[in-house]
Design a protein around this motif. Structure first.
Motif, mmCIF file in Angstrom:
data_model
loop_
_atom_site.group_PDB
_atom_site.id
_atom_site.type_symbol
_atom_site.label_atom_id
_atom_site.label_comp_id
_atom_site.label_asym_id
_atom_site.label_seq_id
_atom_site.Cartn_x
_atom_site.Cartn_y
_atom_site.Cartn_z
ATOM 1 N N ARG A 44 0.836 -1.213 0.000
ATOM 2 C CA ARG A 44 0.000 0.000 0.000
ATOM 3 C C ARG A 44 0.867 1.259 0.000
ATOM 4 N N PHE A 45 1.946 1.240 0.790
ATOM 5 C CA PHE A 45 2.839 2.404 0.832
ATOM 6 C C PHE A 45 3.380 2.716 -0.562
ATOM 7 N N VAL A 46 3.995 1.725 -1.203
ATOM 8 C CA VAL A 46 4.596 1.961 -2.521
ATOM 9 C C VAL A 46 3.526 2.390 -3.520
ATOM 10 N N ASN A 47 2.409 1.694 -3.532
ATOM 11 C CA ASN A 47 1.354 2.024 -4.492
ATOM 12 C C ASN A 47 0.792 3.429 -4.269
ATOM 13 N N LEU A 48 0.494 3.763 -3.025
ATOM 14 C CA LEU A 48 -0.122 5.063 -2.738
ATOM 15 C C LEU A 48 0.842 6.223 -2.961
ATOM 16 N N ILE A 49 2.087 6.054 -2.561
ATOM 17 C CA ILE A 49 3.055 7.144 -2.687
ATOM 18 C C ILE A 49 3.417 7.384 -4.151
ATOM 19 N N THR A 50 3.544 6.323 -4.932
ATOM 20 C CA THR A 50 3.928 6.502 -6.336
ATOM 21 C C THR A 50 2.730 6.841 -7.229
ATOM 22 N N GLU A 51 1.524 6.520 -6.771
ATOM 23 C CA GLU A 51 0.322 6.745 -7.574
ATOM 24 C C GLU A 51 0.157 8.209 -7.983
ATOM 25 N N LEU A 61 7.193 1.582 -11.777
ATOM 26 C CA LEU A 61 7.286 1.929 -10.351
ATOM 27 C C LEU A 61 8.709 2.254 -9.927
ATOM 28 N N ARG A 62 9.688 1.538 -10.491
ATOM 29 C CA ARG A 62 11.087 1.797 -10.122
ATOM 30 C C ARG A 62 11.469 3.246 -10.443
ATOM 31 N N GLN A 63 11.034 3.740 -11.583
ATOM 32 C CA GLN A 63 11.340 5.117 -11.972
ATOM 33 C C GLN A 63 10.641 6.100 -11.038
ATOM 34 N N LEU A 64 9.376 5.847 -10.752
ATOM 35 C CA LEU A 64 8.627 6.729 -9.849
ATOM 36 C C LEU A 64 9.249 6.727 -8.452
ATOM 37 N N ALA A 65 9.655 5.562 -7.998
ATOM 38 C CA ALA A 65 10.279 5.462 -6.672
ATOM 39 C C ALA A 65 11.584 6.252 -6.627
ATOM 40 N N ARG A 66 12.369 6.166 -7.690
ATOM 41 C CA ARG A 66 13.623 6.927 -7.755
ATOM 42 C C ARG A 66 13.343 8.428 -7.629
ATOM 43 N N GLU A 67 12.279 8.878 -8.270
ATOM 44 C CA GLU A 67 11.943 10.307 -8.245
ATOM 45 C C GLU A 67 11.609 10.807 -6.845
ATOM 46 N N VAL A 68 11.078 9.944 -5.995
ATOM 47 C CA VAL A 68 10.733 10.363 -4.629
ATOM 48 C C VAL A 68 11.681 9.771 -3.587
ATOM 49 N N ASP A 69 12.799 9.222 -4.034
ATOM 50 C CA ASP A 69 13.854 8.687 -3.161
ATOM 51 C C ASP A 69 13.426 7.497 -2.308
ATOM 52 N N ILE A 70 12.547 6.672 -2.834
ATOM 53 C CA ILE A 70 12.240 5.404 -2.169
ATOM 54 C C ILE A 70 13.278 4.404 -2.666
ATOM 55 N N PRO A 71 13.944 3.678 -1.760
ATOM 56 C CA PRO A 71 14.955 2.708 -2.208
ATOM 57 C C PRO A 71 14.351 1.686 -3.178
ATOM 58 N N ILE A 72 15.091 1.391 -4.225
ATOM 59 C CA ILE A 72 14.621 0.475 -5.262
ATOM 60 C C ILE A 72 14.322 -0.906 -4.687
ATOM 61 N N TRP A 73 15.099 -1.338 -3.695
ATOM 62 C CA TRP A 73 14.858 -2.668 -3.145
ATOM 63 C C TRP A 73 13.491 -2.746 -2.458
ATOM 64 N N VAL A 74 12.950 -1.611 -1.993
ATOM 65 C CA VAL A 74 11.613 -1.608 -1.404
ATOM 66 C C VAL A 74 10.578 -1.864 -2.513
ATOM 67 N N VAL A 75 10.805 -1.294 -3.685
ATOM 68 C CA VAL A 75 9.914 -1.549 -4.824
ATOM 69 C C VAL A 75 10.013 -3.021 -5.235
ATOM 70 N N ASP A 76 11.237 -3.563 -5.217
ATOM 71 C CA ASP A 76 11.417 -4.986 -5.533
ATOM 72 C C ASP A 76 10.714 -5.867 -4.504
ATOM 73 N N LEU A 77 10.776 -5.475 -3.240
ATOM 74 C CA LEU A 77 10.088 -6.205 -2.186
ATOM 75 C C LEU A 77 8.578 -6.167 -2.424
ATOM 76 N N ARG A 78 8.063 -5.008 -2.792
ATOM 77 C CA ARG A 78 6.642 -4.879 -3.119
ATOM 78 C C ARG A 78 6.270 -5.794 -4.277
ATOM 79 N N HIS A 79 7.150 -5.867 -5.274
ATOM 80 C CA HIS A 79 6.887 -6.725 -6.437
ATOM 81 C C HIS A 79 6.822 -8.198 -6.014
ATOM 82 N N GLU A 80 7.760 -8.621 -5.173
ATOM 83 C CA GLU A 80 7.754 -10.008 -4.693
ATOM 84 C C GLU A 80 6.505 -10.302 -3.865
ATOM 85 N N LEU A 81 6.116 -9.365 -3.025
ATOM 86 C CA LEU A 81 4.919 -9.545 -2.207
ATOM 87 C C LEU A 81 3.668 -9.651 -3.064
#
Length: 142
Positions: A44-51, A61-81
């Protein structure tokens, strides 16, 4: 509670992540249940913040996360989940801690007048250690 459906995303995400930590420390849930609880909060965090940054054309999502300084591995964790095998509980806990720190720096420190922004060298070294361990965990997924 006064905000109702207009609750700020950072407040909502923080509440969910803290709820996970409280449930975890209570000892009432099994490991699998905690993974699911942390997982939902992290997804929910990754989806809501990047939305908010998503445009008419789908942006990764990786590109959006980079733009807001969310670590890429958190996006990867979200993908695995979301799409893969559930990760270990330890990785979900690390993800929660990193995301709560991101929320503290990005949202809560502004609300409290930046008093929470000052990091000691110990906290920075600890964060670097967490990121190094997570990279090792990411290799295990592959």
């Amino acid at each position: 509670s006064r905000y109702g459906p207009k609750m700020p995303l950072a407040v909502d995400c923080t509440a969910e992540l803290i709820r996970c930590k409280v449930l975890d420390s209570s000892g009432r849930l099994k490991s699998h249940e905690l993974i699911l609880s942390y997982g939902l909060a992290l997804v929910r965090f990754v989806n809501l913040i990047t939305e908010r940054k998503q445009k008419m054309v789908s942006i990764p999502l990786r590109q959006l996360a980079r733009e807001v300084d969310i670590p890429i591995w958190v996006v990867d964790l979200r993908h695995e989940l979301t799409h893969g095998k559930l990760p270990r509980l330890a990785l979900c806990r690390k993800g929660c801690d990193v995301v709560l720190d991101w929320l503290r720096k990005t949202y809560w420190s502004r609300q409290l007048g930046n008093n929470l922004c000052e990091e000691s060298e110990d906290e920075e070294e600890e964060q670097e250690g967490v990121e190094a361990n997570v990279e090792l965990d990411n290799d295990a997924w592959e």
